[in-house]
Design a protein around this motif. Sequence first.
Motif, mmCIF file in Angstrom:
data_model
loop_
_atom_site.group_PDB
_atom_site.id
_atom_site.type_symbol
_atom_site.label_atom_id
_atom_site.label_comp_id
_atom_site.label_asym_id
_atom_site.label_seq_id
_atom_site.Cartn_x
_atom_site.Cartn_y
_atom_site.Cartn_z
ATOM 1 N N PRO A 132 0.781 -1.236 0.000
ATOM 2 C CA PRO A 132 0.000 0.000 0.000
ATOM 3 C C PRO A 132 0.811 1.283 0.000
ATOM 4 C CG PRO A 132 -0.078 -1.060 2.158
ATOM 5 C CD PRO A 132 0.583 -2.025 1.229
ATOM 6 N N ARG A 133 2.123 1.209 0.149
ATOM 7 C CA ARG A 133 2.913 2.447 0.086
ATOM 8 C C ARG A 133 2.964 2.995 -1.338
ATOM 9 N NH1 ARG A 133 8.593 1.379 -1.213
ATOM 10 N NH2 ARG A 133 8.923 -0.857 -1.484
ATOM 11 N N PHE A 134 2.616 2.167 -2.325
ATOM 12 C CA PHE A 134 2.556 2.634 -3.702
ATOM 13 C C PHE A 134 1.159 3.175 -4.009
ATOM 14 C CE2 PHE A 134 5.902 -0.730 -4.078
ATOM 15 C CZ PHE A 134 6.965 0.144 -4.335
ATOM 16 N N THR A 135 1.103 4.363 -4.604
ATOM 17 C CA THR A 135 -0.178 5.005 -4.881
ATOM 18 C C THR A 135 -1.059 4.146 -5.776
ATOM 19 O OG1 THR A 135 0.918 7.157 -4.726
ATOM 20 C CG2 THR A 135 -1.270 7.117 -5.717
ATOM 21 N N ARG A 136 -0.466 3.541 -6.806
ATOM 22 C CA ARG A 136 -1.262 2.726 -7.721
ATOM 23 C C ARG A 136 -1.908 1.553 -6.998
ATOM 24 N NH1 ARG A 136 -1.864 1.852 -13.232
ATOM 25 N NH2 ARG A 136 -0.353 3.488 -13.737
ATOM 26 N N VAL A 137 -1.207 0.979 -6.047
ATOM 27 C CA VAL A 137 -1.766 -0.147 -5.296
ATOM 28 C C VAL A 137 -2.967 0.313 -4.473
ATOM 29 C CG1 VAL A 137 -1.308 -1.848 -3.490
ATOM 30 C CG2 VAL A 137 0.415 -1.397 -5.243
ATOM 31 N N ARG A 138 -2.876 1.486 -3.886
ATOM 32 C CA ARG A 138 -4.011 2.000 -3.113
ATOM 33 C C ARG A 138 -5.210 2.266 -4.019
ATOM 34 N NH1 ARG A 138 0.183 5.034 -0.838
ATOM 35 N NH2 ARG A 138 -0.550 6.994 -1.750
ATOM 36 N N VAL A 139 -4.948 2.763 -5.219
ATOM 37 C CA VAL A 139 -6.038 2.952 -6.181
ATOM 38 C C VAL A 139 -6.678 1.611 -6.513
ATOM 39 C CG1 VAL A 139 -6.553 3.584 -8.570
ATOM 40 C CG2 VAL A 139 -5.128 5.078 -7.163
ATOM 41 N N ARG A 140 -5.850 0.595 -6.724
ATOM 42 C CA ARG A 140 -6.335 -0.734 -7.100
ATOM 43 C C ARG A 140 -7.117 -1.386 -5.972
ATOM 44 N NH1 ARG A 140 -1.420 -3.798 -8.608
ATOM 45 N NH2 ARG A 140 -1.557 -2.355 -10.358
ATOM 46 N N GLN A 141 -6.587 -1.296 -4.763
ATOM 47 C CA GLN A 141 -7.171 -2.032 -3.643
ATOM 48 C C GLN A 141 -8.296 -1.281 -2.939
ATOM 49 O OE1 GLN A 141 -3.819 -2.972 -1.104
ATOM 50 N NE2 GLN A 141 -3.354 -4.848 -2.233
ATOM 51 N N ARG A 142 -8.257 0.047 -2.969
ATOM 52 C CA ARG A 142 -9.200 0.818 -2.173
ATOM 53 C C ARG A 142 -10.126 1.699 -3.010
ATOM 54 N NH1 ARG A 142 -4.678 3.069 2.197
ATOM 55 N NH2 ARG A 142 -3.829 1.027 2.793
ATOM 56 N N VAL A 143 -9.545 2.480 -3.919
ATOM 57 C CA VAL A 143 -10.339 3.490 -4.614
ATOM 58 C C VAL A 143 -11.311 2.867 -5.610
ATOM 59 C CG1 VAL A 143 -10.260 5.537 -6.067
ATOM 60 C CG2 VAL A 143 -8.506 5.190 -4.310
ATOM 61 N N LEU A 144 -10.793 2.027 -6.520
ATOM 62 C CA LEU A 144 -11.678 1.432 -7.527
ATOM 63 C C LEU A 144 -12.778 0.563 -6.908
ATOM 64 C CD1 LEU A 144 -9.442 0.593 -10.611
ATOM 65 C CD2 LEU A 144 -11.592 1.855 -10.619
ATOM 66 N N PRO A 145 -12.474 -0.273 -5.904
ATOM 67 C CA PRO A 145 -13.555 -1.045 -5.286
ATOM 68 C C PRO A 145 -14.652 -0.172 -4.674
ATOM 69 C CG PRO A 145 -11.444 -2.024 -4.739
ATOM 70 C CD PRO A 145 -11.149 -0.721 -5.419
#
Length: 291
Positions: free
Chosen positions: A170-183
């Motif tokens: 989760p320290r990577f912004t893209r991962v947070r978008v993938r795991q949190r924002v899009l869902p």
Amino acid sequence: MASTSMLVACSGGADSMALAAAAAIVGRRRKLGVRALVVDHGLQDGSRQTAELAVERLWTAEIAAQVVTVRVDTTAGTGIEAAARLARYQALQDAARPAEIILLGHTLDDQAETVLLGLARGSGIRSLAGMPPVRGPFRRPLLSVRRSVTRQACAELALEWWDDPQNAEPRFTRVRVRQRVLPVLEEELGPGVAEALARTAESARIDADYLDTLADTAKTEMETDTLNRLDPAIRLRIIRDWLRAGGSTELGSVHLQAVDALVTDWHGQKFVDVPGLRVRRINGQLVAEAD
């Protein structure tokens, strides 16, 4: 010159393994050579072994493959993800044969994430255009395919793949978008958000390409009087390209607007700082120097 071979960029993950398998099928049907390159960035413990395992799996699937090790410049100030991408793309271009196209395994999900990241940066319509399906020797044939489909394809073809632990970091912004924002968007707005974002990218890319073409024909020597007579959509693109040519990276709309103010709202500002550059207005002309 028509391509007679394809070079697949393969990380060992499900997306690129599925792409390599699909390319091999197409290659056999069309009598095109197909091979894969696994780039070892050397950024994780055991990365060489992971790369060699991917190569072994590709050879098992009758796809010629090899590992190339790159040095990632983490001192350039662009972030580790961007630095790794630059090193990887350069390695692929260096390895490609004349007229060989390079296949990248980005999916529709990757495109949706890219559009959201561009929206968050506020960098204008070009950032909303996402990743182009074709750029130079690079091709992205899976931009209309969901990530779940590539996993299903690997399972049906009995292809083993590797899940990069950094894709869950989760320290990577893209991962947070993938795991949190899009869902959250899918939950609150309903299914189909990723597909809608990908369609937005396609539409934005058409408009951005046209405006970029107009900007290319209106290039100036950065004279402020000439720039001031141009439409903002064209002027800002000329400024953006000029700054990038000077070595500036990670430009956002706030940087472009600040430099634009040296042209359109001049009231004695001494300079404007943008990533990597300091811009001044001297004798009616924009001048940039390394920061």
